[in-house]
Design an enzyme around this catalytic site. Structure first.
Site, PDB file in Angstrom:
ATOM      1  N   ASP A   1      -2.348  -4.524  10.932  1.00 32.81           N
ATOM      2  CA  ASP A   1      -3.754  -4.739  10.609  1.00 32.81           C
ATOM      3  C   ASP A   1      -4.542  -3.672  11.355  1.00 32.81           C
ATOM      4  O   ASP A   1      -4.255  -3.387  12.517  1.00 32.81           O
ATOM      5  CB  ASP A   1      -4.202  -6.144  11.015  1.00 32.81           C
ATOM      6  CG  ASP A   1      -5.401  -6.585  10.196  1.00 32.81           C
ATOM      7  OD1 ASP A   1      -5.365  -6.459   8.963  1.00 32.81           O
ATOM      8  OD2 ASP A   1      -6.399  -7.036  10.780  1.00 32.81           O
TER       9      ASP A   1
ATOM     10  N   ASN B   1       0.856  -1.193   0.000  1.00 32.25           N
ATOM     11  CA  ASN B   1       0.000   0.000   0.000  1.00 32.25           C
ATOM     12  C   ASN B   1       0.894   1.246   0.000  1.00 32.25           C
ATOM     13  O   ASN B   1       1.604   1.514   0.961  1.00 32.25           O
ATOM     14  CB  ASN B   1      -0.887  -0.046   1.258  1.00 32.25           C
ATOM     15  CG  ASN B   1      -1.803   1.157   1.369  1.00 32.25           C
ATOM     16  OD1 ASN B   1      -1.442   2.269   0.997  1.00 32.25           O
ATOM     17  ND2 ASN B   1      -2.994   0.928   1.893  1.00 32.25           N
TER      18      ASN B   1
ATOM     19  N   ASP C   1     -11.148   7.679   5.616  1.00 34.67           N
ATOM     20  CA  ASP C   1     -10.711   9.024   6.010  1.00 34.67           C
ATOM     21  C   ASP C   1     -11.808  10.089   5.914  1.00 34.67           C
ATOM     22  O   ASP C   1     -11.910  10.956   6.797  1.00 34.67           O
ATOM     23  CB  ASP C   1      -9.492   9.461   5.175  1.00 34.67           C
ATOM     24  CG  ASP C   1      -8.196   8.837   5.681  1.00 34.67           C
ATOM     25  OD1 ASP C   1      -8.207   8.268   6.784  1.00 34.67           O
ATOM     26  OD2 ASP C   1      -7.181   8.920   4.968  1.00 34.67           O
TER      27      ASP C   1
HETATM   28  P1  IMP Z   1      -5.549  -2.651   6.840  1.00 28.17           P
HETATM   29  O1  IMP Z   1      -5.612  -3.748   7.818  1.00 28.17           O
HETATM   30  O2  IMP Z   1      -4.474  -1.679   7.135  1.00 28.17           O
HETATM   31  O3  IMP Z   1      -5.586  -3.105   5.417  1.00 28.17           O
HETATM   32  O4  IMP Z   1      -6.863  -1.791   7.044  1.00 28.17           O
HETATM   33  C1  IMP Z   1      -8.152  -2.329   6.875  1.00 28.17           C
HETATM   34  C2  IMP Z   1      -9.039  -1.262   6.322  1.00 28.17           C
HETATM   35  O5  IMP Z   1      -9.133  -0.205   7.276  1.00 28.17           O
HETATM   36  C3  IMP Z   1      -8.540  -0.610   5.041  1.00 28.17           C
HETATM   37  O6  IMP Z   1      -8.972  -1.297   3.924  1.00 28.17           O
HETATM   38  C4  IMP Z   1      -9.159   0.762   5.120  1.00 28.17           C
HETATM   39  O7  IMP Z   1     -10.464   0.703   4.608  1.00 28.17           O
HETATM   40  C5  IMP Z   1      -9.236   1.016   6.606  1.00 28.17           C
HETATM   41  N1  IMP Z   1      -8.113   1.867   7.033  1.00 28.17           N
HETATM   42  C6  IMP Z   1      -6.920   1.468   7.523  1.00 28.17           C
HETATM   43  N2  IMP Z   1      -6.162   2.538   7.822  1.00 28.17           N
HETATM   44  C7  IMP Z   1      -6.893   3.613   7.517  1.00 28.17           C
HETATM   45  C8  IMP Z   1      -6.643   5.017   7.583  1.00 28.17           C
HETATM   46  O8  IMP Z   1      -5.572   5.495   7.982  1.00 28.17           O
HETATM   47  N3  IMP Z   1      -7.651   5.811   7.162  1.00 28.17           N
HETATM   48  C9  IMP Z   1      -8.841   5.335   6.709  1.00 28.17           C
HETATM   49  N4  IMP Z   1      -9.113   4.047   6.611  1.00 28.17           N
HETATM   50  C10 IMP Z   1      -8.157   3.191   7.011  1.00 28.17           C
END
Ligand code: IMP
Length: 191
Positions: free
Chosen positions: A68, A9, A150
């Protein structure tokens, strides 16, 4: 010190590189030539972060961390939580936010927390670091920067959503960076 961050990412990578400064060299999955899928089948943030870090560690045998993140909404008893990425059944951020806004329609309590768990794995060690930002869910999507939820997340003490405040301001205070800062403090202690 070189550490693999088990992600591709670009938003997360830029954010983490910025927070780490020069002291640590962060390698992405692309940097190490990994292009497959990493399984993510846990039912907690800890389990998923560890599963991702272990998966890469078992292949490359180098220090690695994975994160995560979940958005936990009090009125929804902690949902979407571990299902945050695909809350609406798809990974489309707009669909996910639309589902969240509709689930909260008419709710007086809009309080929520973004929680990140980092799992850090080395040949001799395995540790978890947690970062949180408390806030609330807006009535409508606001702003166009950032990613994921966000536009609907209003951090406590701010009049601007994460998507309105700009990348720099979000970098200073987000859940992932808070978890990372704890990890860096620990690395400095042991290295
Ligand atoms: P991941 O585990 O980091 O992939 O996060 C899971 C989901 O949380 C992502 O697909 C985003 O939709 C949401 N997410 C994670 N970090 C952020 C952030 O900093 N801002 C907004 N949404 C977030």
């Amino acid at each position: 010190m070189r550490i693999i961050f088990a992600t591709n990412n670009p938003n997360k990578l830029a954010e983490m590189r910025h927070a780490l400064g020069d002291r640590f060299e962060l390698l992405s999955l692309e940097d190490i030539g990994f292009s497959g899928e990493i399984p993510e089948t846990g039912r907690t943030l800890e389990a998923n972060a560890l599963q991702k870090a272990n998966f890469i560690f078992n292949k490359y045998r180098q220090p690695v961390f994975a994160d995560d993140t979940g958005l936990e909404v009090n009125a929804l008893h902690g949902a979407p939580g571990v299902d945050t990425a695909h809350y609406s059944g798809s990974r489309d951020p707009k669909a996910n936010m639309a589902k969240l806004l509709s689930a909260l329609e008419g709710s007086a309590d809009r309080s929520a927390v973004f929680r990140t768990v980092i799992a850090y794995v080395t040949p001799s060690n395995r540790e978890f670091f947690t970062g949180e930002v408390f806030g609330s869910i807006t009535e409508h999507m606001r702003g166009s920067e950032g990613f994921g939820y966000d536009p609907v997340f209003l951090p406590q003490g701010s009049d601007l959503t994460f998507a309105e405040m700009g990348i720099e301001a979000k970098r200073e205070m987000n859940h992932r960076v808070r978890a990372l800062e704890k990890m860096v403090a620990r690395l400095k202690e042991i290295s």
